[in-house]
Scaffold this active site. Structure first.
Site, PDB file in Angstrom:
ATOM      1  CB  SER A 124       0.789   5.957  -1.188  1.00 27.24           C
ATOM      2  OG  SER A 124       2.054   5.931  -0.555  1.00 27.24           O
ATOM      3  CG  LEU A 150      -1.998   1.075   1.217  1.00 24.48           C
ATOM      4  CD1 LEU A 150      -2.873   1.019  -0.031  1.00 24.48           C
ATOM      5  CD2 LEU A 150      -2.856   0.934   2.453  1.00 24.48           C
ATOM      6  CB  CYS A 151       3.899   2.255   1.859  1.00 25.78           C
ATOM      7  SG  CYS A 151       3.248   2.195   3.541  1.00 25.78           S
ATOM      8  CB  ALA A 152       4.977   0.176  -2.947  1.00 28.66           C
TER       9      ALA A 152
END
EC number: 1.11.1.24
Length: 165
Positions: A63, A59-61
């Site tokens: 974003s 999920l961070c990637a």
């Protein structure tokens, strides 16, 4: 102290995000070339701060990828993606993904997280940064903030981009 959630469990942060209308606190983070980036380096441009726990999570990637795509169409705007990942990891990720419309930077040796109230105080991610977005105008005045309510959900990209005008 603000609260976000990790798997539905209350997860406090170290403080509060700067409020709309506030001037951003100064900061210094480290870019992927080990150079320092400070708020004063970014004055005169609008700023989107994409703050997240770790680029090594899907999920961070995503974003960072999404803000990179959005940044391609933004004028006079810097998108700074900040985590506590080491600069080497951020550089490896951005290089492998071909992400060159955002600046990835690490808060690993700064008080960025504390100054912005985004250090996670609980959950298995304790010590990392809470997923949040802050948008500021050319003078460093906050025009939008979001502390994402559930760490495992994406930020509201559309509202952040809309805030830029």
């Amino acid at each position: 102290m603000a609260t976000t959630h990790f798997d539905g469990t209350d997860t406090p942060t170290s403080g509060e995000l700067p409020a709309v209308g506030d001037t951003l606190p100064d900061f210094t983070v480290v870019d992927t070339n080990l150079g320092e980036v400070s708020l004063s380096d970014l004055k005169g441009k609008k700023l989107v701060l994409n703050i997240f726990p770790s680029v090594d999570t899907g999920l961070c990637a995503e974003s960072v990828r999404r803000f990179n795509a959005e940044a391609a169409g933004l004028d006079n705007t810097t998108v700074l993606c900040v985590s506590k990942d080491l600069p080497f990891a951020l550089g490896r990720f951005c290089g492998a993904e071909g992400l060159d419309n955002v600046t990835a930077a690490s808060a690993f040796r700064s008080t960025f997280g504390e100054d912005y109230g985004v250090v996670l105080e609980g959950s298995p991610l304790k010590g990392l940064l809470a997923r949040s977005v802050i948008v500021a105008d050319e003078d460093g005045k906050v025009i939008y903030t979001q502390l994402v309510d559930e760490i495992k959900t994406e930020p509201d990209y559309a509202s952040a981009i809309k805030a830029l005008g």
